[in-house]
Design an enzyme around this catalytic site. Structure first.
Site, short mmCIF file in Angstrom:
data_model
loop_
_atom_site.label_atom_id
_atom_site.label_comp_id
_atom_site.label_asym_id
_atom_site.label_seq_id
_atom_site.Cartn_x
_atom_site.Cartn_y
_atom_site.Cartn_z
N LYS A 263 37.24 23.31 13.41
CA LYS A 263 37.75 24.07 14.57
C LYS A 263 39.27 24.03 14.52
O LYS A 263 39.88 22.96 14.59
CB LYS A 263 37.24 23.47 15.88
CG LYS A 263 37.90 24.06 17.14
CD LYS A 263 37.35 23.47 18.44
CE LYS A 263 38.14 23.95 19.67
NZ LYS A 263 37.69 23.35 20.94
N ASP A 268 44.86 25.65 23.01
CA ASP A 268 43.75 26.03 23.89
C ASP A 268 44.20 25.96 25.34
O ASP A 268 44.22 24.90 25.96
CB ASP A 268 42.56 25.08 23.65
CG ASP A 268 41.38 25.40 24.57
OD1 ASP A 268 41.39 26.49 25.19
OD2 ASP A 268 40.45 24.57 24.64
N LYS A 275 42.95 26.35 32.06
CA LYS A 275 42.89 24.92 32.34
C LYS A 275 43.91 24.54 33.40
O LYS A 275 44.92 25.22 33.56
CB LYS A 275 43.22 24.13 31.05
CG LYS A 275 42.13 24.17 29.99
CD LYS A 275 42.55 23.36 28.77
CE LYS A 275 41.47 23.38 27.68
NZ LYS A 275 40.25 22.67 28.07
N ASP A 286 44.04 20.84 19.58
CA ASP A 286 42.69 21.41 19.51
C ASP A 286 42.38 21.99 18.12
O ASP A 286 41.33 22.58 17.91
CB ASP A 286 42.52 22.48 20.60
CG ASP A 286 41.09 22.61 21.10
OD1 ASP A 286 40.31 21.67 20.87
OD2 ASP A 286 40.76 23.66 21.68
N GLU A 347 35.60 27.82 23.98
CA GLU A 347 35.93 28.74 22.88
C GLU A 347 35.65 28.17 21.50
O GLU A 347 35.47 28.91 20.55
CB GLU A 347 37.41 29.15 22.98
CG GLU A 347 38.42 28.19 22.35
CD GLU A 347 38.44 26.80 22.98
OE1 GLU A 347 38.00 26.66 24.13
OE2 GLU A 347 38.87 25.85 22.30
N ARG A 349 33.06 26.60 20.26
CA ARG A 349 31.74 27.00 19.74
C ARG A 349 31.72 28.47 19.36
O ARG A 349 30.96 28.89 18.49
CB ARG A 349 30.66 26.65 20.78
CG ARG A 349 30.84 27.33 22.10
CD ARG A 349 30.07 26.65 23.23
NE ARG A 349 30.79 25.50 23.79
CZ ARG A 349 30.31 24.73 24.76
NH1 ARG A 349 29.13 24.99 25.28
NH2 ARG A 349 31.01 23.71 25.21
N1 BES Z 1 39.23 21.77 23.46
C1 BES Z 1 38.42 21.61 24.61
C2 BES Z 1 37.73 20.25 24.65
C3 BES Z 1 38.59 19.07 25.03
C4 BES Z 1 39.00 18.88 26.34
C5 BES Z 1 38.91 18.12 24.09
C6 BES Z 1 39.76 17.77 26.66
C7 BES Z 1 39.64 17.01 24.43
C8 BES Z 1 40.08 16.83 25.71
C9 BES Z 1 37.33 22.66 24.65
O1 BES Z 1 37.69 23.90 24.14
C10 BES Z 1 36.98 22.86 26.07
O2 BES Z 1 37.81 23.31 26.80
N2 BES Z 1 35.75 22.53 26.43
C11 BES Z 1 35.32 22.62 27.79
C12 BES Z 1 33.91 23.14 27.76
C13 BES Z 1 33.39 23.53 29.12
C14 BES Z 1 34.11 24.74 29.63
C15 BES Z 1 31.91 23.79 29.02
C16 BES Z 1 35.40 21.24 28.42
O3 BES Z 1 35.09 20.26 27.75
O4 BES Z 1 35.79 21.16 29.58
ZN ZN Z 2 39.11 23.92 22.73
MN MN Z 3 38.58 25.13 25.59
#
Ligand code: BES
Ligand code: ZN
Ligand code: MN
Length: 491
Positions: A263, A268, A275, A286, A347, A349
């Site tokens: 990835k 992000d 966010k 990310d 995003e 996935r």
């Molecule tokens: N890159 C993030 C995951 C992440 C968040 C890694 C914080 C490390 C620290 C990923 O793209 C993401 O935003 N995932 C969301 C998924 C949710 C919307 C289902 C998450 O984990 O909040």
């Molecule tokens: Zn991400």
């Molecule tokens: Mn994300």
């Protein structure tokens, strides 16, 4: 760094800036345990005085020591002999290199303990030293005016050089350098490390090795391939997405490749599902999955492993704009499955599913994707273990073993069918989020819909890829991945 091996009957006669002794607490307490009499006497008197008991990661530097030929003496504790294992050894070695750094020592000779046992082989001890020698030198300075201090340049390990010990050093150094590549790419700010920058770095690595072929798919080609899911993530960004493909041919032509998929979200923001502001800067990390793939390929090419490896990096930014994908939009993936994007922040996935479908054309022996995929994985496992999911338990076990051996551990998580219906939606074949429960599991479930025809594993490295204080990329899981590929080469 220059690391050499040299057997010596009397280490106390070894000339250098610093002589280092790695000692178990048993060795520290028992005079007879150390062959060199001068050293035995010294260590024993320090132990009797209570200055050094050899507990794990304890260090004691004697800035002058008239009894030996080296300028300084550094004692490093390994802990109790019976407690010695891969991790405790690496922890002590890291403390040792920290002590050298603190005292600005640039040359040293090292006795790796005479008491290594079946639970920790000499070759493992040596590769650990070489790996940590490299990683302890790394310092981020690209966008900082002050240049870093000089570090250790020359290390002589007092141990006989033969094909096994030399190979162990080479392995450790290659892994360490690979880890540093991953850390550097991870640490670079999002405005330095864009998808195009990652593509450029991959091409540069390809030019250095004739067995490594690198190609980059542009958005136009991705559109022709039907990668509507991946392209829905880059839709809001001015930076074009890149699908980077690196093919390393070290094995027989007919041998099926190991495939790595990283990835590579270079920033992000969450997209339209933006966010919150706190810690958003950390989303430059990310792309650490992609960085670990680059680091692993650096090690694989350096070691000239006798296997075939394909690395695929799905690189994009995730930003909001007038052209960005919106919650509720439905996109069509390369596999033909339609996806309802209920949250544009899920995003990773979306880019991975198309990269995984693309991976099928290489007829992989196995495919591993590596991704900072979910905050939920950090909640579940913290910063210590990467989350491991797989559709093949035997394959998962090989990855867990590689992680244990390289002090880069993963933990096996469930991928049960019971979770799959959390991804149901009336408006598409699958939704891109599975609700508040088991977020790391449902993310893996999403990916599993695209890997049914392959032996596949997924590493969620959201907790392990970087640390928040001091802030910086760790280079994980380059250690695990490279160890796995080294083991593949031996099988
Ligand atoms: N890159 C993030 C995951 C992440 C968040 C890694 C914080 C490390 C620290 C990923 O793209 C993401 O935003 N995932 C969301 C998924 C949710 C919307 C289902 C998450 O984990 O909040
Ligand atoms: Zn991400
Ligand atoms: Mn994300």
């Amino acid at each position: 760094m220059q690391i050499s091996l040299k057997a010596t009957p009397k280490p106390s006669n070894q000339k250098s800036d610093c002589l280092i002794l790695l000692l178990t607490s048993d060795e520290a307490a028992k005079k007879a345990a150390i062959a060199d009499e001068t050293l035995a006497k010294l260590v024993h008197s320090l132990n009797a005085r209570g200055d050094f008991d050899g507990k794990n990661a304890q260090t004691l530097l004697l800035p002058v020591c008239k009894d030996i030929s080296a300028e300084r003496l550094l004692l490093v504790g390994l802990g109790k002999h019976d407690d010695l294992n891969d991790r405790s050894y690496d922890k002590a070695v890291a403390a040792m290199f920290n002590a050298l750094k603190q005292h600005k020592i640039t040359g040293a000779s090292l006795l790796p303990s005479e008491a290594l046992s079946a639970s920790l082989e000499l070759t493992r001890a040596l590769s650990g030293i070489a790996r940590i020698a490299e990683t302890s030198r790394y310092h981020y300075s690209t966008s900082v005016s002050k240049k870093p201090e000089p570090t250790l340049k020359k290390l002589t390990i007092l141990c006989a050089g033969n094909s096994a010990t030399r190979a162990a050093i080479a392995e450790g150094q290659a892994v360490g350098q690979g880890i540093n590549v991953a850390r550097q790419l991870g640490n670079l700010p999002g405005n330095y490390c864009t998808p195009s920058f990652l593509a450029k770095e991959a091409k540069a690595l390809g030019r250095k090795h004739d067995k490594l072929k690198v190609s980059v798919l542009e958005e136009k080609q991705m559109r022709e391939l039907g990668m509507g899911s991946l392209l829905s993530v880059s839709a809001g960004s001015d930076q074009p997405a890149k699908l980077i493909v690196m093919e390393y041919s070290g094995g027989r032509k007919s041998a099926k490749p190991q495939v790595l998929v990283g990835k590579g979200i270079t920033f992000d923001s969450g997209g339209i599902s933006i966010k919150p502001g706190a810690k958003m800067d950390e989303m430059k990390f990310d792309m650490c999955g992609a960085a670990s793939v680059m680091g692993t390929m650096t090690a694989v090419t350096a070691l000239k492993l006798p296997i075939n490896v394909v690395a695929i990096i799905a690189a994009s930014e995730n930003l909001p704009s007038g052209s960005a994908t919106k919650p509720g939009d439905v996109v069509t993936s390369m596999s033909g499955q339609t996806i309802e994007v209920l949250n544009t922040d899920a995003e990773g996935r979306l880019v991975l599913c198309d990269a995984l479908t693309y991976a099928e054309r290489f007829k992989p022996a196995a495919v591993i994707d590596i991704a900072t995929l979910t905050g939920a994985c950090v909640v579940a496992l913290g910063k210590h273990a990467s989350g491991l999911y797989s559709n093949d338990d035997a394959f998962a076990q090989r990855l867990l073993d590689a992680g244990n051996k390289s002090s880069d551990r993963a933990w096996h998580m469930p991928l049960w069918d019971d979770y799959q219906n959390q991804l149901d939606t009336p408006f598409a074949d699958i939704a891109n989020i599975g609700g508040p429960e088991a977020g790391s599991v449902t993310a893996a479930c999403f990916l599993s819909r695209f890997t049914k025809n392959m032996t596949w594993a997924h590493l969620d490295i959201a907790g392990t890829a970087w640390l928040s204080s001091p802030k910086g990329a760790t280079g994980r899981p380059v250690g695990l991945l490279t160890q796995y590929l080294i083991d593949c080469g031996k099988a």
